[in-house]
Structures are given as C-alpha cells and as structure tokens.
Design an enzyme around this catalytic site. Structure first.
Site, PDB file in Angstrom:
ATOM      1  N   HIS A 191      -1.852  -8.970   1.959  1.00 22.96           N
ATOM      2  CA  HIS A 191      -1.556  -7.689   2.639  1.00 22.96           C
ATOM      3  C   HIS A 191      -2.700  -7.400   3.609  1.00 22.96           C
ATOM      4  CE1 HIS A 191       0.222  -3.877   3.349  1.00 22.96           C
ATOM      5  NE2 HIS A 191      -0.204  -3.192   2.305  1.00 22.96           N
TER       6      HIS A 191
ATOM      7  N   HIS B  93       5.863 -12.690   7.553  1.00 27.33           N
ATOM      8  CA  HIS B  93       6.058 -11.301   7.108  1.00 27.33           C
ATOM      9  C   HIS B  93       7.281 -11.236   6.200  1.00 27.33           C
ATOM     10  CE1 HIS B  93       6.441  -6.926   7.210  1.00 27.33           C
ATOM     11  NE2 HIS B  93       5.158  -6.950   7.533  1.00 27.33           N
TER      12      HIS B  93
ATOM     13  N   ARG C 169       2.792  -4.856  16.801  1.00 24.23           N
ATOM     14  CA  ARG C 169       1.394  -4.433  16.624  1.00 24.23           C
ATOM     15  C   ARG C 169       0.466  -5.558  17.092  1.00 24.23           C
ATOM     16  NH1 ARG C 169       1.523  -3.062  10.353  1.00 24.23           N
ATOM     17  NH2 ARG C 169       2.446  -5.131  10.441  1.00 24.23           N
TER      18      ARG C 169
ATOM     19  N   ASP D 230      -2.350  -8.626  11.619  1.00 28.74           N
ATOM     20  CA  ASP D 230      -3.679  -9.076  11.199  1.00 28.74           C
ATOM     21  C   ASP D 230      -4.185 -10.286  11.991  1.00 28.74           C
ATOM     22  OD1 ASP D 230      -3.819  -7.109   9.182  1.00 28.74           O
ATOM     23  OD2 ASP D 230      -2.539  -8.336   7.908  1.00 28.74           O
TER      24      ASP D 230
ATOM     25  N   SER E 158       0.834  -1.221   0.000  1.00 32.57           N
ATOM     26  CA  SER E 158       0.000   0.000   0.000  1.00 32.57           C
ATOM     27  C   SER E 158       0.860   1.260   0.000  1.00 32.57           C
ATOM     28  CB  SER E 158      -0.980  -0.003   1.172  1.00 32.57           C
ATOM     29  OG  SER E 158      -0.319  -0.266   2.384  1.00 32.57           O
TER      30      SER E 158
HETATM   31  N1  CMX Z   1       1.471 -19.841   5.929  1.00 33.37           N
HETATM   32  C1  CMX Z   1       1.923 -20.750   5.028  1.00 33.37           C
HETATM   33  N2  CMX Z   1       3.006 -20.541   4.248  1.00 33.37           N
HETATM   34  C2  CMX Z   1       3.663 -19.371   4.411  1.00 33.37           C
HETATM   35  C3  CMX Z   1       3.276 -18.404   5.346  1.00 33.37           C
HETATM   36  C4  CMX Z   1       2.131 -18.658   6.126  1.00 33.37           C
HETATM   37  N3  CMX Z   1       1.649 -17.785   6.998  1.00 33.37           N
HETATM   38  N4  CMX Z   1       4.138 -17.358   5.275  1.00 33.37           N
HETATM   39  C5  CMX Z   1       5.026 -17.663   4.318  1.00 33.37           C
HETATM   40  N5  CMX Z   1       4.738 -18.880   3.788  1.00 33.37           N
HETATM   41  C6  CMX Z   1       5.396 -19.558   2.670  1.00 33.37           C
HETATM   42  C7  CMX Z   1       5.293 -18.673   1.429  1.00 33.37           C
HETATM   43  O1  CMX Z   1       4.018 -18.826   0.818  1.00 33.37           O
HETATM   44  C8  CMX Z   1       6.451 -19.189   0.605  1.00 33.37           C
HETATM   45  O2  CMX Z   1       6.051 -20.420   0.041  1.00 33.37           O
HETATM   46  P1  CMX Z   1       6.493 -20.834  -1.472  1.00 33.37           P
HETATM   47  O3  CMX Z   1       7.979 -20.770  -1.467  1.00 33.37           O
HETATM   48  O4  CMX Z   1       5.924 -22.181  -1.634  1.00 33.37           O
HETATM   49  O5  CMX Z   1       5.891 -19.809  -2.361  1.00 33.37           O
HETATM   50  C9  CMX Z   1       7.497 -19.478   1.675  1.00 33.37           C
HETATM   51  O6  CMX Z   1       6.784 -19.657   2.911  1.00 33.37           O
HETATM   52  C10 CMX Z   1       8.506 -18.377   1.862  1.00 33.37           C
HETATM   53  O7  CMX Z   1       7.814 -17.174   2.107  1.00 33.37           O
HETATM   54  P2  CMX Z   1       8.469 -16.032   3.026  1.00 33.37           P
HETATM   55  O8  CMX Z   1       9.723 -15.579   2.375  1.00 33.37           O
HETATM   56  O9  CMX Z   1       8.552 -16.502   4.428  1.00 33.37           O
HETATM   57  O10 CMX Z   1       7.341 -14.907   2.996  1.00 33.37           O
HETATM   58  P3  CMX Z   1       7.095 -13.774   1.886  1.00 33.37           P
HETATM   59  O11 CMX Z   1       7.983 -12.627   2.211  1.00 33.37           O
HETATM   60  O12 CMX Z   1       7.177 -14.316   0.520  1.00 33.37           O
HETATM   61  O13 CMX Z   1       5.565 -13.391   2.157  1.00 33.37           O
HETATM   62  C11 CMX Z   1       3.680 -12.917   3.502  1.00 33.37           C
HETATM   63  C12 CMX Z   1       5.172 -12.664   3.295  1.00 33.37           C
HETATM   64  C13 CMX Z   1       3.182 -11.975   4.584  1.00 33.37           C
HETATM   65  C14 CMX Z   1       2.947 -12.580   2.205  1.00 33.37           C
HETATM   66  C15 CMX Z   1       3.462 -14.391   3.907  1.00 33.37           C
HETATM   67  O14 CMX Z   1       4.106 -14.637   5.131  1.00 33.37           O
HETATM   68  C16 CMX Z   1       2.001 -14.784   3.985  1.00 33.37           C
HETATM   69  O15 CMX Z   1       1.411 -15.149   2.966  1.00 33.37           O
HETATM   70  N6  CMX Z   1       1.373 -14.702   5.227  1.00 33.37           N
HETATM   71  C17 CMX Z   1      -0.040 -14.946   5.365  1.00 33.37           C
HETATM   72  C18 CMX Z   1      -0.844 -13.746   4.890  1.00 33.37           C
HETATM   73  C19 CMX Z   1      -0.708 -12.570   5.853  1.00 33.37           C
HETATM   74  O16 CMX Z   1      -0.843 -12.711   7.049  1.00 33.37           O
HETATM   75  N7  CMX Z   1      -0.472 -11.375   5.291  1.00 33.37           N
HETATM   76  C20 CMX Z   1      -0.441 -10.141   6.072  1.00 33.37           C
HETATM   77  C21 CMX Z   1       0.937  -9.529   6.235  1.00 33.37           C
HETATM   78  C22 CMX Z   1       0.904  -8.242   7.014  1.00 33.37           C
HETATM   79  C23 CMX Z   1       0.245  -7.147   6.210  1.00 33.37           C
HETATM   80  O17 CMX Z   1       0.775  -6.755   5.142  1.00 33.37           O
HETATM   81  O18 CMX Z   1      -0.842  -6.684   6.587  1.00 33.37           O
END
Ligand code: CMX
Length: 467
Positions: A304, A350, A359, A405, A274
């Site tokens: 996000h 994250h 938070r 979240d 964002s």
């Molecule tokens: N559950 C399952 N798998 C997860 C995970 C979770 N909560 N967090 C990361 N992973 C997985 C990723 O999908 C990725 O898998 P692939 O390699 O198969 O694609 C792997 O672990 C590595 O990811 P990462 O480097 O740890 O995380 P990213 O930086 O790529 O992504 C985020 C960060 C937040 C998108 C991810 O942790 C996620 O999808 N979390 C759940 C959604 C969420 O809570 N989002 C809110 C974030 C805060 C905000 O912006 O408001």
C-alpha cells in the site's frame, strides 16, 4: 453573515426540520458561509433523509454476488461498502465527489500566485460535495493553523523515541496518544446522544488534520536533522506552506509540489487498506485519533502506501547496478531479475485501476514542467516504457500500469527531501483529509459497527456440497 455565524449547527439542523420551506434560504446562506461546520450541519439532515428513503425503497435489492474466489481473493470486486467522498473508475481513475484530478486542478482555489490546488479546497469538496470559494478555503487554512498546537506529552513522546523507529511507527504512535484530546471520547463517556456523534467526530477530525503537519515535521526534524527548527505556524499561510516551512523547505516550487502531493493522495474510495481500516475501527466508535492511527498502520505496508519508499529503494538499487545511462536492455534485465527473485515491481499494478493512475500522470506533468532534465525523472520515464510490456508478458498481473507511488519519490528527491523512509508519512498526512471526511459522514449517517460474516473452508465446502 455575522448573524448566520451565531447560529449553531444543531440550531440550524432543528430549524430546517421544523421549517422545511426555509431550507433553501438556509442552504444559500450556508453555501456562502465560511463556517464549514454550519455548512455541513445544513446538509446532513437532507442526506440522512435521502438515504433513509432510499433504504426504505431498495433495502432488499441485490447489488452483486459473492463467489468463492472473491472470498479467498481479498474480496476483490465485492460491493460491500458505501463511501461518499470519492469513486474509483478502473479506466478513468479517481473522481473526488465527481471531479477528476485535472478538473480539481482547474476549479479548486490556489494560493496567491500558485498553480496547484490547495488541499484545503479538496477537503471542503470531499466533506461537503461543493467546490469551495477562495474565502472558504482561506478560512479553513486559518482554522487549521489555529488548531495546530500539539499537547506537550505528544512532543515529549516524539522527542524520546529513538531515531531508529520507522517514521510511520512514530507517526501512528503520536496520533494514538493524541487521543487524550478527543472531544468525541469525552462526549461519549459523558453520555452524548448519538445524533450528535458527527459533531464531535468533526471537531476531532479538524483538530487532528491541523496537528498532523506538526507531528510529521517533528518526526522529520528529530529523525534526520538535529531536532530543532520547527518554527511557529503562520496563520495567514496555507496548510502546505506551513508544513513545508516546518520541514525546513522554503523553495516556492517545493511548496507547490507539496500542495499537489497533499491534494492527490487524500482519497481513493472506501475499500483500500487505509480508508477501510479507518472506517472499520471508527465503526466501533473508537475516536478519530485511534481510527486514523489504525489506518496509518495499514498505509505503512509495502503493498500500500509504503510502496513509494520501496520504489526509491528499488530505483537506487537499479542505478547502482546498471548506472545512470543504462540502456533499455539493461533496465529490462534488472526488472526480470526483480521478478525472478519473487519480488513485485513497486509502484506498478493496482487492485482496481486498469490504466495509468491519473495521480501518476499529474506528477509526471509536474516533472515535465519543472525538472525535465533530472536524471531520476528520466529513469522513471524510461521504466514507464519498459515495465508494462514485461508485467503483461508475465500473464497474471491484472494491471501492468504505474500507480501513484511510482512517481512521488523522484519529485521529493529533486527538491532535497531525500529521506525515503519518510515518504509514507507525507502520504499519511494527505490521506487524513479523505478518510476523516468519510468518518464524519459515517457517524452522520449513523452507520453501525461493521461485522461481515466469515466462514471456514469446511463450512463453505459443506454449503456448496463440494467434494
Ligand atoms: N510486480 C510483480 N507482480 C505483480 C505486480 C507487480 N507490480 N502487481 C501484481 N503482481 C502479481 C501479484 O503479486 C499476483 O501474483 P500471485 O498470483 O503470484 O500472487 C498477480 O500479479 C495478480 O495480482 P493482481 O490481481 O494484478 O494485483 P492485486 O490486486 O492482488 O494487488 C497490488 C495489487 C497493488 C498489491 C499489486 O499490484 C502490487 O503488489 N504492486 C506493487 C506494490 C505497489 O505498487 N503498491 C502500491 C499500490 C497503490 C497504493 O495503495 O498506494
């Protein structure tokens, strides 16, 4: 002070340039002033000079390197942006202008009888770098209340949208059409000099922030209630109090929660979807309404901001399947089922953080104080014990800890704001304070249109002589 208020921001900036020796006196005046624009006008020339000198001396200095993995991996770790308002430390979490969340809770002004910081105070801190006085925050509350009225076509648009349109789509649409009011767009088309851009971006940002709770409350009342009951804004009350009342919630504890919520969701440095989107779109000199609406379309993604809605949907599914008194084993089984079906555990992980999000922690502390016995809170607490070891066991998740979240929805549910599709709108209202403070500084520092270089895989392979 009355005399000082008659000094326009431009006159103040000009005076400082011509008579640098009185700059200190003006700064002391501006620090005490409740006129935020004048305070900013006093700071901007100094910051412009500091950045100019820094770039002159260090403009060609390297700050990092870019690997192929970074290019394919969401640009993680590339230092490619400047954001003045906040910095995210992977272990410690967010610092707003150098202050952590507990420090902000301590030093920022509160509402009479309240314990949580007022988001107005955080905005003042984000945009000026200074902790405001009670009087400065009060003046800001009043100014926002006075700027809050919506143009009639925005109300008409919202009233005509079907309730099946997602609240975030309603939110982005309303903000987009609100740009009919943009003072920046008008000034630009009239040929304003670029040294004045920030002033118009500031005016639009203040107007937009003031109007967002009214837009958000209208969406809530239209979508989930009978569309009536927004009521009038009370100019003697703070931004969150008025927002809560417009939503239809008068419980003082909920109002305190809203103050905390709207404070902690404001800013998370510059690279998140964002914030980065607002900065990017703003760099094309799209006005603050369009820039912010674009950012809100990014916040509406499930990885996000929409994750706070996803968390609630997921928790309810869990309750349906394993019941309220589920054992640790049953919770574990449900989490593995989520992961094995190729979904993420929402609210965990994250891109930058590597520890529990502060938070999350401050919302947990709020829950421990106000709703320790709540069934949903206890479920969230149990999940906190169970999820991190499972995500660690997966072996690929870089951060197994909860983010903001994972907690927010449960608090809102407790006070009766149960419509989870709406939660990201609240996040958006708060996010405006950080991204618009940054946008003002983007224009004050004269940052150019953003245009990084992309490459094709063929071109990249050729460059690296890869086989
Ligand atoms: N559950 C399952 N798998 C997860 C995970 C979770 N909560 N967090 C990361 N992973 C997985 C990723 O999908 C990725 O898998 P692939 O390699 O198969 O694609 C792997 O672990 C590595 O990811 P990462 O480097 O740890 O995380 P990213 O930086 O790529 O992504 C985020 C960060 C937040 C998108 C991810 O942790 C996620 O999808 N979390 C759940 C959604 C969420 O809570 N989002 C809110 C974030 C805060 C905000 O912006 O408001």
């Amino acid at each position: 002070m009355a005399l000082f208020r008659r000094i326009t921001p431009q006159r103040l900036a000009d005076t400082q340039k011509t008579f640098p020796q009185i700059s200190l006196i003006l700064r002391q005046l501006s620090d005490a002033s409740t006129d935020l624009k004048a305070v900013l006008a006093a700071k901007i020339p100094k910051e412009q000079e500091r950045v100019k000198n820094f770039r002159k001396n260090y403009g060609n200095t390297k700050v990092g390197e870019v690997t192929v993995d970074m290019m394919y991996g969401g640009m993680r770790g590339i230092k490619g942006l400047v954001c003045e308002t906040s910095v995210l430390d992977p272990d410690e979490g967010i610092r707003f202008r150098g202050l952590s969340i507990p420090e902000c809770q301590k030093v920022l002004p509160k509402a009479p009888g309240g314990e949580e910081p007022l988001p107005e105070g955080l905005f003042w801190l984000l945009i000026t770098g200074d902790v405001p006085t009670d009087a400065q925050v009060k003046a800001l509350s009043k100014e926002w209340a006075e700027r809050a009225e919506l143009p009639s076509h925005v109300v008409q648009l919202l009233n005509n949208l079907p309730t099946s349109v997602h609240p975030m789509s309603q939110f982005a649409s309303a903000v987009t059409v609100c740009n009919s009011e943009s003072k920046f767009a008008k000034a630009y088309s009239n040929g304003v000099h670029k040294s004045k851009y920030w002033e118009y971006v500031y005016e639009d940002s203040m107007d937009l922030i003031a109007k967002l709770p009214v837009i958000a409350a209208t969406i809530y009342r239209n979508t989930y209630k009978d569309g009536s009951g927004i009521g009038a804004i009370d100019t003697s009350k703070d931004w969150s109090h008025n927002f809560a009342m417009m939503l239809g919630f008068d419980n003082p504890e909920f109002i305190e929660l809203l103050r905390l919520y709207l404070t902690i969701h404001t800013d998370h440095e510059g690279g998140n979807v964002s914030a980065h989107t607002v900065h990017l779109v703003g760099s094309a000199l799209s006005d603050p309404y369009l820039s912010f609406a674009a950012g809100m379309c990014g916040l509406a993604g499930p990885l996000h901001g929409l994750a706070n809605q996803e968390v609630l949907v997921w928790l309810q599914k869990m309750r349906q399947q394993v019941g309220d008194k589920a054992s640790e084993e049953e919770i574990k089984e449900f989490i593995w089922k989520t992961l094995k079906s190729g979904q993420v555990v929402p609210g965990y992980g994250h891109a930058v953080l590597r520890k529990t999000d502060p938070r999350y922690t401050c919302q947990r502390e709020f829950a421990l104080k106000h709703l320790p016995e709540d069934t949903m809170f206890q479920l969230v607490s149990n999940i906190y014990k169970v999820v991190p070891p499972i995500l660690t066991e997966l072996g690929k998740v870089k951060n197994p800890w909860p983010n903001v979240d994972a907690h927010s929805g449960v608090l809102l549910q407790y006070y009766g704001l149960k419509e989870m599709n709406y939660y990201t709108v609240l996040f958006g209202v708060s996010r405006a304070l950080g991204v618009l403070a940054s946008l003002v500084w983007d224009r004050a520092l004269g940052l150019p249109i953003e245009r990084p270089k992309s490459m094709s895989t063929d071109g990249l392979m050729k460059m690296l002589k890869a086989k």
